[in-house]
Write a protein that holds these residues in place. Structure first.
Motif, short mmCIF file in Angstrom:
data_model
loop_
_atom_site.label_atom_id
_atom_site.label_comp_id
_atom_site.label_asym_id
_atom_site.label_seq_id
_atom_site.Cartn_x
_atom_site.Cartn_y
_atom_site.Cartn_z
N ARG A 225 31.94 52.21 41.18
CA ARG A 225 31.71 50.82 41.53
C ARG A 225 32.96 50.00 41.21
O ARG A 225 33.69 50.32 40.26
CB ARG A 225 30.52 50.24 40.75
N PRO A 226 33.24 48.95 41.99
CA PRO A 226 34.44 48.14 41.73
C PRO A 226 34.53 47.62 40.31
O PRO A 226 35.64 47.56 39.74
CB PRO A 226 34.33 47.01 42.76
N GLU A 227 33.40 47.20 39.72
CA GLU A 227 33.48 46.65 38.38
C GLU A 227 33.93 47.69 37.35
O GLU A 227 34.34 47.34 36.24
CB GLU A 227 32.14 46.05 37.95
N ASN A 228 33.87 48.96 37.71
CA ASN A 228 34.35 50.05 36.85
C ASN A 228 35.67 50.61 37.36
O ASN A 228 36.06 51.71 37.00
CB ASN A 228 33.28 51.17 36.80
N SER A 229 36.36 49.85 38.21
CA SER A 229 37.61 50.36 38.81
C SER A 229 38.83 49.60 38.30
O SER A 229 38.74 48.42 37.95
CB SER A 229 37.54 50.26 40.33
N TYR A 230 39.95 50.30 38.31
CA TYR A 230 41.24 49.76 37.87
C TYR A 230 42.24 50.13 38.96
O TYR A 230 42.57 51.31 39.13
CB TYR A 230 41.63 50.33 36.51
N ILE A 231 42.69 49.13 39.70
CA ILE A 231 43.49 49.36 40.90
C ILE A 231 44.94 49.01 40.61
O ILE A 231 45.26 47.88 40.21
CB ILE A 231 42.94 48.54 42.08
N PHE A 232 45.81 49.97 40.83
CA PHE A 232 47.25 49.85 40.51
C PHE A 232 48.03 49.82 41.81
O PHE A 232 47.86 50.68 42.68
CB PHE A 232 47.67 51.04 39.65
N LEU A 233 48.89 48.81 41.97
CA LEU A 233 49.74 48.65 43.15
C LEU A 233 51.19 48.52 42.68
O LEU A 233 51.47 47.78 41.73
CB LEU A 233 49.34 47.40 43.93
N TYR A 234 52.10 49.18 43.38
CA TYR A 234 53.50 49.20 42.92
C TYR A 234 54.43 49.29 44.12
O TYR A 234 54.16 50.03 45.08
CB TYR A 234 53.73 50.40 42.00
#
Length: 975
Positions: A225-234
């Motif tokens: 679920r999104p609330e349990n997600s950590y999204i990394f952008l670089y």
């Protein structure tokens, strides 16, 4: 991006809350920390000019049992989604993407899906496929996915005995063939009885078949679920476009529900626990000498400032360095031959000491020796020179930091702290953290940690693991008995139903995706490909008569020097001893330094300073010429270049070989380390063994690093006292024949402005060498082409088949790498991995004309060989339309366009030059790749028929499978 532009982006996209924004010099960019307001997803963006854009989505996934559910889900969500309903979008992307990194991985407490690409179009394509995979997988509607990727009972017909199979099931069987996997499993189980750290998130083989479809779906529903997600952008991708894709495509479809994903910390123990256990041993193992002793502490919370780095410094000084007090105290006491350490970056940091080849009943003495050293350094302080040396090496690593996959590396560095509530931006500020850390070290921080967590800490485990033969067979027999009993409990109709399910799964695996489904996968066109290859030019030079190769690039003040000596100055009988000598130089004392002082000096003044060897082959006409070079190499800042040269000269000329006690310790350590490495890197040993039948450089490889070298070293260790004098004599002979100015050649890699400084050091090094003339030997290579099996305690196999195609009919072209891509990502992927249950399989033809087919962690043996032998028929009927061929071609080009770190450029340039690859040839290969047609692939069927008809087999694996096919092999050996 400029600050004002980035700020505008944040203001415009009001679906996100900006938590923090600041420029971070260490990553050369602006960093944004955000939260998606509706869904609760956390987002970190590092906006800089790096064209190798990176995306990763991570979920906190604490296991609730040992069925391997986080690991199986990692595999399974990549097997089709609502938007991309093909059997494996991941495999389709592997065929035809410009990705520079494409993977998924499961840790103890998290599952991550990272990818990277230098193409903007490809990057956003991959990002969308990954997001749809994790949020909208087909696992709910297609139960075959769990049976394929996780586990199933396999029975081809009603009379067959049942057996378990499945990709993850077989992977973890292979994993547990390495004794250390079993050791760490038992350590974790004992130290963390109350949370998921005590469970194997990858899956314990005996527990994997307990996973049900219902639990599988429930776990995904709760954790992905999104609330349990950590999204990394670089990187340099359009930030606004990234945020828009995340929001409109996925995050906005979810409401934050306030789920609790915290991992309950393990309550500390009141006293140390002690266990004595066993691990599966190979034939001939002895309890006295093959036992592992371990001492493990559960220490501080992950957010304790600098603790993880501090423990690494402590263990480097006390164990990893040659002067390490704990290592030398244990070896001097005769308790073990080698010792390693481990520091975790998990919620509660683990610090572990692991001793190998321990004498029987030495567990408590092992603990007492460690405790005594720890108490001494806590009271009197760690050796300052050793600590300074480690800190200097850390600083050098910061200056050299230029990983080709910088985004992937940064995400891996910060994600553990981030998922437990830490500030990821703070982790990125490495230079500031390093300076703060140095100040804390000066204030006694390291000694404080030793006292608090390694002396006065009862939350610990003292454990011994002794070898026991037959454990693998007992486990297999237990599993088979339970399967036999289960089969006996079924009715004929139930058995027939199970057989029918297997047949249906087989049909599903064998049925290609429909053209309509395949068209959903976003693709690139050939016009998206840069038609020009990248050149890594080499210049020839002569410095004081020494042949020198040079590659120029801005290395930011670091100079890389390599000094080579042709090993054909030696008779072939001395080649294994040259290899051993390269491994002990730098570990032995010299005339100027003890081995500990030398180690400190290397760390203090250089990035590294080592001896070693290079092996390669070069096609000359239709002949494959082998080359073996002994080398000394180092890297340092310009200001320390002269000091590095002093150390290289000292190691070359002044190493003391006749310190017998020290020499024995190093030999025994190497035997132990290679034994461990064979368990861990079994595939590489099997592949090297296979290729040595066809490549003379590979035959030399068996003498310097392969199984033949290991057997020689093992014999030396077992008979050291009888052989040590002869060994020392051989070292002196090798040195005399090999390390001469007449036999020297050099390679320099640095910025053009630093080349003159480098040439002065080349002159100094050459002037210090003996001036005797070198006589080169004529080496002869023996060895028939045979089928060979190597037995080791393993529940899986590594199955290889190869053949030498280098003859007047063979001409290398760019069509052959495309063939490799087709075989590896299509034919072998389907038949060896998906249908056969192996963890992986690859195939292709090398530029020097060797065809090699291989499988990895494979439950089969003969079945896999049969798959290999059907390749000519597959190729004869190969049919691919323009879209399919475009995917294969783009995937092939992607392998050639991987970003290269600054530190690796010189190595790439030198390797191309040595193998005779000119830029024109590399460009020609690229042109041929881009022009490959399906007909050209069909035309390769007769070439692969030669592999089928004349190739030889090498299998490394378990005794049972090998002995079932013993008539296949001309030679069977045990290691």
């Amino acid at each position: 991006m400029q600050n004002d532009k980035n700020t505008d982006i944040i203001i415009m996209n009001n679906n996100y809350k900006l938590i923090e924004q600041r420029h971070v010099d260490d990553v050369e960019g602006e960093v944004f920390l955000l939260e998606h307001i509706k869904s609760g997803a956390k987002v970190l963006k590092i906006a800089n000019s790096d064209t190798n854009k990176t995306f990763c989505i991570t979920f906190k996934t604490e296991p609730d049992d040992e069925s391997g559910i986080p690991h199986i889900l990692e595999h399974s969500v990549l097997n089709g989604s609502k938007k991309y309903p093909v059997k494996s979008p991941f495999d389709q992307l592997m065929k035809g993407s410009l990705s520079t990194f494409l993977n998924a991985m499961t840790g103890e407490e998290l599952t991550m899906f990272p990818m990277a690409s230098v193409s903007h179009k490809d990057y956003f394509n991959l990002m969308d496929v990954y997001l749809d995979a994790v949020f909208n997988p087909l696992i709910y509607s297609d139960h075959r996915i769990l049976r394929q990727e996780g586990w199933r009972i396999e029975a081809k017909n009603a009379d067959d005995p049942f057996r378990y199979t499945g990709v993850v099931y077989n992977e973890m069987k292979g994993n547990y063939s390495d004794p250390m996997c079993d050791v760490f499993h038992k350590i974790g189980h004992t130290l963390f009885p109350d949370n998921g750290y005590g469970l194997d998130s990858g899956g314990y083989p005996e527990a994997i078949p307990t996973l049900t479809q219902e639990h599988f779906e429930e776990y995904h529903r709760n954790h992905y679920r999104p609330e349990n997600s950590y999204i990394f952008l670089y990187g340099d991708a359009d930030f606004e476009k990234e945020l828009q894709l995340l929001d409109e495509g996925y995050l906005s479809k979810y409401e934050k529900q306030g789920g609790n994903y915290d991992i309950k910390p393990q309550a500390p123990f009141k006293e140390m626990k002690v266990i004595n256990s066993e691990y599966p041993a190979h034939e001939g193992s002895e309890e006295d000498g093959d036992t592992y002793n371990t001492l493990t502490f559960v220490t501080c919370d992950i957010h304790t400032p600098y603790a993880t780095g501090a423990f690494n410094v402590i263990l480097d000084v006390l164990v990893s360095q040659e002067s390490g007090a704990i290592k030398n105290a244990l070896i001097d006491a005769g308790i073990c031959t080698s010792i390693d350490t481990y520091v975790s970056n998990s919620q509660q940091c683990i610090v572990s000491f692991l001793a190998f080849d321990c004498k029987k009943d030495s567990l408590h003495e092992f603990q007492q020796v460690i405790d005594k050293v720890l108490r001494d350094v806590a009271a009197n302080g760690l050796d300052k020179e050793s600590v300074d040396a480690v800190l200097n090496r850390m600083e050098f690593a910061l200056k050299e930091s230029n990983d080709a996959q910088r985004g992937i590396k940064l995400n891996g560095m910060l994600v553990n702290s981030w998922i437990f509530g830490g500030n990821p931006i703070k982790i990125l500020e490495q230079a500031d953290r390093y300076e703060e850390f140095k100040k804390k070290v000066e204030e006694g921080f390291l000694e404080d940690l030793i006292r608090k967590y390694l002396i006065d800490n009862p939350h610990s485990l003292l454990a011994s693991f002794a070898p026991k033969q037959g454990l693998v067979q007992e486990a297999e027999a237990k599993i088979q008995k339970s399967l036999d009993e289960y089969k006996a409990s079924l009715t004929k109709e139930q058995i027939d139903q199970l057989v029918a399910e297997n047949e249906e799964l087989d049909r599903y695996q064998n049925t290609p995706d429909t053209p309509e489904a395949l068209k959903t996968i976003p693709t690139l066109r050939l016009t998206d490909i840069n038609p020009t290859a990248v050149d890594y030019p080499i210049e020839k030079d002569t410095i004081d008569g020494i042949p020198t190769l040079r590659h120029e690039y801005n290395t930011k003040g670091i100079i890389y020097l390599q000094f080579f000596f042709d090993m054909k100055a030696l008779p072939m009988t001395l080649v294994p001893y040259a290899s051993l000598m390269s491994n002990i130089i730098g570990l032995m004392p010299t005339k100027k330094h003890t081995f500990g002082e030398l180690d400190n000096a290397i760390n203090k003044y250089t990035g590294s300073c080592t001896a070693g060897y290079d092996l390669y082959s070069r096609i000359e006409g239709k002949t494959r010429q082998p080359f073996a070079l002994f080398k000394f190499q180092g890297k340092s800042l310009v200001k320390n270049l002269a000091k590095m040269t002093d150390l290289l000269i000292e190691m070359t000329n002044e190493t003391i070989f006749d310190d017998k006690d020290r020499l024995r310790d190093i030999v025994m350590r190497q035997v132990s380390e290679i034994t461990m490495d064979i368990n861990y890197n079994a595939y590489q040993y099997a592949r090297d063994r296979m290729l040595s039948q066809y490549n003379d450089a590979g035959k030399i490889g068996q003498l310097v690093e392969g199984i033949d070298y290991y057997m020689m070293l093992k014999d030396l260790g077992e008979n050291f006292e009888a052989k040590v004098d002869d060994l020392i004599s051989k070292f002196n002979t090798v040195k005399s024949l090999l390390l001469n100015r007449d036999n020297l050649q050099c390679f320099v890699y640095c910025a053009g402005s630093d080349y003159q400084a480098a040439t002065e050091q080349v002159k100094r090094y050459a002037a210090a060498l003996d001036t005797r003339k070198t006589t080169y030997q004529q080496w002869t290579y023996s060895g028939a082409h045979i089928n060979e099996a190597i037995i080791m305690p393993s529940k899986v196999q590594y199955v290889l088949k190869a053949y030498d195609l280098l003859d007047p009919q063979y001409t290398y072209s760019g069509t052959l790498p495309v063939l490799s891509k087709i075989l590896s990502t299509d034919y072998l992927q389907t038949n060896v991995r998906v249908r056969g249950g192996a963890y992986g399989s690859w195939g292709g033809i090398t530029p020097d004309g060797i065809a090699c087919l291989s499988s990895y962690r494979d439950p089969n043996l003969q079945n896999t060989i049969d798959v290999y032998d059907n390749i000519p028929g597959y190729l004869a009927n190969f049919d691919a339309d323009d879209d399919a061929m475009t995917k294969y071609i783009i995937g092939t080009i992607s392998n050639r366009d991987m970003p290269v770190a600054t530190s690796q450029r010189g190595r790439t340039a030198l390797s191309r030059y040595r193998q005779g690859f000119t830029f024109d040839q590399i460009q020609q290969e690229r042109n041929e790749i881009l022009a490959t047609t399906a007909q050209q692939i069909r035309d390769l069927a007769p070439l692969m028929a030669k592999v089928r008809d004349h190739g030889t087999v090498c299998v490394l694996g378990g005794e049972e499978k090998i002995m079932e096919s013993k008539d296949l092999f001309n030679n069977i050996i045990r290691i």
